[in-house]
Write an enzyme that holds these catalytic residues in place. Structure first.
Site, mmCIF file in Angstrom:
data_model
loop_
_atom_site.group_PDB
_atom_site.id
_atom_site.type_symbol
_atom_site.label_atom_id
_atom_site.label_comp_id
_atom_site.label_asym_id
_atom_site.label_seq_id
_atom_site.Cartn_x
_atom_site.Cartn_y
_atom_site.Cartn_z
ATOM 1 N N CYS A 1 -9.823 55.210 20.140
ATOM 2 C CA CYS A 1 -9.241 54.678 21.384
ATOM 3 C C CYS A 1 -10.279 54.023 22.286
ATOM 4 C CB CYS A 1 -8.544 55.794 22.155
ATOM 5 S SG CYS A 1 -9.668 57.101 22.651
ATOM 6 N N CYS B 1 -8.507 58.626 28.897
ATOM 7 C CA CYS B 1 -7.132 58.976 29.238
ATOM 8 C C CYS B 1 -7.086 60.256 30.085
ATOM 9 C CB CYS B 1 -6.327 59.171 27.961
ATOM 10 S SG CYS B 1 -6.749 60.674 27.077
ATOM 11 N N CYS C 1 -7.825 64.062 21.834
ATOM 12 C CA CYS C 1 -8.540 63.862 23.100
ATOM 13 C C CYS C 1 -9.366 65.089 23.469
ATOM 14 C CB CYS C 1 -7.560 63.557 24.228
ATOM 15 S SG CYS C 1 -6.390 62.256 23.828
HETATM 16 FE FE1 FES Z 1 -8.715 58.393 24.026
HETATM 17 FE FE2 FES Z 1 -7.316 60.418 24.864
HETATM 18 S S1 FES Z 1 -6.567 58.500 24.230
HETATM 19 S S2 FES Z 1 -9.429 60.370 24.471
#
Ligand code: FES
Length: 125
Positions: free
Chosen positions: A34, A59, A103
């Protein structure tokens, strides 16, 4: 997506955010899937973590996990910090939605990396 109240609290009011100017252990870990990044700053005295702060570019779950992790290790020993797992951090928060479990990796990984580097540099087994 259902987040627990504790996750929301840590997201809305994150603890230990920022930078420690005289940190003696720092680690930065990114999530390739991400692009989110966590940077952890530790002030270690002997084998104790006196202070810890974080900067998370990521996030809400990553911010909550970072905040929770810092609360779990402040005042603890280096070995206790190494024993903290990704799952324990998520459990302390009352769980994370399945799609957000990845995450929880960043904070524990950054913590472990900072502690291991410090131990290596200071000859602590
Ligand atoms: Fe990247 Fe949560 S979406 S750490």
């Amino acid at each position: 997506m259902n987040y627990t109240e504790k996750v929301m609290d840590h997201f809305m009011n994150p603890r230990n955010v920022g930078k420690i100017e005289d940190a003696n252990a720092i680690a930065e870990v990114g999530n390739p899937s991400c692009g989110d990044v966590i940077k952890m700053y530790l002030k270690i005295n002997g084998e104790m973590i006196e202070d810890i702060k974080f900067q998370t570019f990521g996030c809400g779950a990553a911010i909550a996990v970072s905040s929770q992790t810092t609360e779990m290790v402040k005042g603890k020993s280096l070995k206790e910090a190494l024993d903290i797992t990704r799952d324990q951090v998520a459990d302390e928060l009352g769980g994370l939605p399945a799609v957000k479990m990845h995450c929880s990796n960043l904070a524990a990984d950054a913590l472990h990396q900072a502690v291991k580097t410090y131990m290596k540099e200071h000859g602590i087994a």
